[in-house]
Scaffold this motif. Sequence first.
Motif, short mmCIF file in Angstrom:
data_model
loop_
_atom_site.label_atom_id
_atom_site.label_comp_id
_atom_site.label_asym_id
_atom_site.label_seq_id
_atom_site.Cartn_x
_atom_site.Cartn_y
_atom_site.Cartn_z
N LEU A 68 16.83 16.04 68.27
CA LEU A 68 17.50 16.89 67.28
C LEU A 68 18.49 16.07 66.46
O LEU A 68 18.60 16.26 65.23
CB LEU A 68 18.23 18.03 67.99
CG LEU A 68 19.06 18.96 67.11
CD1 LEU A 68 18.20 19.61 66.03
CD2 LEU A 68 19.76 20.03 67.95
N LEU A 69 19.18 15.15 67.11
CA LEU A 69 20.12 14.30 66.38
C LEU A 69 19.39 13.43 65.36
O LEU A 69 19.90 13.19 64.25
CB LEU A 69 20.89 13.43 67.37
CG LEU A 69 22.24 12.88 66.92
CD1 LEU A 69 23.18 14.00 66.52
CD2 LEU A 69 22.86 12.04 68.03
N GLY A 70 18.19 12.95 65.72
CA GLY A 70 17.40 12.18 64.77
C GLY A 70 16.97 13.01 63.58
O GLY A 70 16.99 12.54 62.42
N VAL A 71 16.58 14.26 63.82
CA VAL A 71 16.21 15.17 62.72
C VAL A 71 17.39 15.37 61.79
O VAL A 71 17.26 15.30 60.56
CB VAL A 71 15.73 16.53 63.29
CG1 VAL A 71 15.61 17.56 62.17
CG2 VAL A 71 14.40 16.36 63.99
N VAL A 72 18.57 15.61 62.37
CA VAL A 72 19.76 15.86 61.55
C VAL A 72 20.12 14.62 60.73
O VAL A 72 20.49 14.72 59.55
CB VAL A 72 20.93 16.28 62.45
CG1 VAL A 72 22.23 16.34 61.65
CG2 VAL A 72 20.65 17.63 63.09
N SER A 124 14.78 7.73 68.50
CA SER A 124 14.75 9.13 68.07
C SER A 124 14.64 9.23 66.56
O SER A 124 13.90 10.06 66.02
CB SER A 124 16.01 9.86 68.56
OG SER A 124 16.02 9.97 69.96
N VAL A 125 15.38 8.38 65.86
CA VAL A 125 15.28 8.35 64.40
C VAL A 125 13.88 7.91 63.99
O VAL A 125 13.28 8.46 63.05
CB VAL A 125 16.35 7.41 63.80
CG1 VAL A 125 16.18 7.31 62.29
CG2 VAL A 125 17.75 7.91 64.15
N LEU A 126 13.32 6.95 64.69
CA LEU A 126 11.99 6.45 64.36
C LEU A 126 10.93 7.53 64.56
O LEU A 126 10.03 7.69 63.72
CB LEU A 126 11.66 5.23 65.22
CG LEU A 126 10.31 4.55 64.97
CD1 LEU A 126 10.21 4.08 63.53
CD2 LEU A 126 10.10 3.40 65.94
N THR A 127 11.01 8.28 65.66
CA THR A 127 10.02 9.33 65.90
C THR A 127 10.07 10.40 64.82
O THR A 127 9.04 10.90 64.36
CB THR A 127 10.23 9.99 67.28
OG1 THR A 127 11.56 10.49 67.36
CG2 THR A 127 10.00 8.99 68.39
N GLN A 128 11.27 10.77 64.39
CA GLN A 128 11.39 11.78 63.34
C GLN A 128 10.98 11.21 61.98
O GLN A 128 10.46 11.93 61.12
CB GLN A 128 12.83 12.30 63.27
CG GLN A 128 13.30 12.94 64.56
CD GLN A 128 12.39 14.04 65.05
OE1 GLN A 128 11.80 14.78 64.26
NE2 GLN A 128 12.26 14.17 66.37
N LEU A 129 11.18 9.90 61.78
CA LEU A 129 10.74 9.25 60.55
C LEU A 129 9.22 9.30 60.45
O LEU A 129 8.65 9.53 59.37
CB LEU A 129 11.23 7.81 60.52
CG LEU A 129 11.04 7.04 59.21
CD1 LEU A 129 11.87 7.64 58.11
CD2 LEU A 129 11.42 5.57 59.42
N VAL A 130 8.54 9.10 61.57
CA VAL A 130 7.08 9.18 61.60
C VAL A 130 6.63 10.59 61.25
O VAL A 130 5.65 10.78 60.51
CB VAL A 130 6.56 8.76 62.99
CG1 VAL A 130 5.09 9.10 63.14
CG2 VAL A 130 6.77 7.26 63.20
N ALA A 131 7.33 11.61 61.75
CA ALA A 131 6.99 13.00 61.40
C ALA A 131 7.16 13.23 59.91
O ALA A 131 6.35 13.95 59.29
CB ALA A 131 7.86 13.96 62.20
N PRO A 150 12.24 17.01 57.51
CA PRO A 150 13.12 17.16 58.68
C PRO A 150 13.79 18.53 58.76
O PRO A 150 13.93 19.10 59.85
CB PRO A 150 14.16 16.04 58.48
CG PRO A 150 13.47 15.02 57.66
CD PRO A 150 12.60 15.80 56.72
N LEU A 151 14.21 19.07 57.60
CA LEU A 151 14.85 20.39 57.63
C LEU A 151 13.86 21.46 58.08
O LEU A 151 14.22 22.40 58.79
CB LEU A 151 15.41 20.73 56.24
CG LEU A 151 16.68 19.96 55.84
CD1 LEU A 151 17.01 20.22 54.38
CD2 LEU A 151 17.85 20.35 56.72
N ALA A 152 12.60 21.32 57.66
CA ALA A 152 11.59 22.28 58.08
C ALA A 152 11.27 22.14 59.56
O ALA A 152 11.15 23.14 60.29
CB ALA A 152 10.32 22.12 57.24
N LEU A 153 11.14 20.90 60.03
CA LEU A 153 10.80 20.69 61.44
C LEU A 153 11.96 21.03 62.37
O LEU A 153 11.74 21.28 63.57
CB LEU A 153 10.36 19.24 61.65
CG LEU A 153 9.08 18.82 60.94
CD1 LEU A 153 8.70 17.39 61.32
CD2 LEU A 153 7.93 19.77 61.25
N ALA A 154 13.18 21.05 61.85
CA ALA A 154 14.32 21.42 62.69
C ALA A 154 14.20 22.86 63.19
O ALA A 154 14.84 23.22 64.19
CB ALA A 154 15.63 21.25 61.91
#
Length: 368
Positions: free
Chosen positions: A170-174, A249-256, A281-285
């Motif tokens: 979640l922190l990576g998404v934010v 965590s940032v990398l995994t969300q970057l891939v998304a 990221p806002l949508a996946l959050a």
Amino acid sequence: MCAVDERAAQALCTRLVSASAPPRNDSARDAGAPAPRARSWWSRWGWTVRWGGTALGVAYVIRIVDLASLRSASAHVRLGTLIAALAVTALGLVFGAVRWRVLLRAYGAPARPALVEAIRLYFIAVFYNTYLPGGVAGDLLRGVVTRDSFGEGGATEAIAVVLVERALGLLGVVGLAALGLLAVGDRVADTGGLWMWSGAAGAFAIVAVLMLPLARRLARLLPRRLAALAARLPGVSRPLDFLSAAALSVLTQLVAAISGWLFLRDFYPGVTFLDALFIVPLALATTFLPITVGGAGAREAVFITLCGELLGMPSGDALAVSLLVWLTSLVAGAVGGLLQLLGGASAPRREPPSGEPGPSAAARPPSR
């Protein structure tokens, strides 16, 4: 080597499915064992809140989207884009499995699942998270089947690490959402609300990560049972590994975000990757929201709103992109279900952290 009993985890998921269904009248059975008020309320009405929130989101999408335009929009996506997005999504899950192993080492686990086994368990967890209500069954499964990573009776420690991993996600998404908000600047009329919600989600994630060390420090002030539980929570013994897990965590969300960007390009060729960092990221959050089932409905509403404001994209196209992103999650979850069927309850090979001897199976039998 540490044996792992996946049947216990499957039984756990069965109980979670039962808990997510409408409640039955078990007053006679539960007489004399009252549950805490808040937990009892959520167990009884949580499924109503989740499905109700999902229904509201779906109703909003149906109200503003012309379904005929959705059918025509689906023709925009190319097969190559779909295959590439699926591959990127799978890569993101591999990074997630690596993050999980790094975080186990950061919290001092004497033994960890081997990389291949961690990847298999991660895909299986995505299956349970995707196809069961609640979105946490797979995470609890990972904690249960790897409880021997912390020795006898280590389920508390293993589950705690998994929950910290979710909080780091979640922190990576934010973090990516904040970067996207900075990138779009004044192209979106009012970002104040988005900043507020992003800040609230980030604060929640930070608090969730800090709960482990705080709970250990406050254990002596808690009631006896809670104190015993808090005293068993793991602490960070390798800070550099913890920071590595946060970076992953940032990398995994970057891939998304890359996966969503691939679909957006098919519908709106002029979209930039920074635009995708604002939208995806806002949508996946929304998948972290406890008031929806896997973010369904809310995710689509966010895609439609943000794509419309930033790109001027028709609602049908934005909805199609959202559904395609969801499709990649469904396929990844289905792969995890297949791995569960093929793998059965086999005991995974374990490896100790580098530079440390691993406990032998003879010295420490598997916990029951």
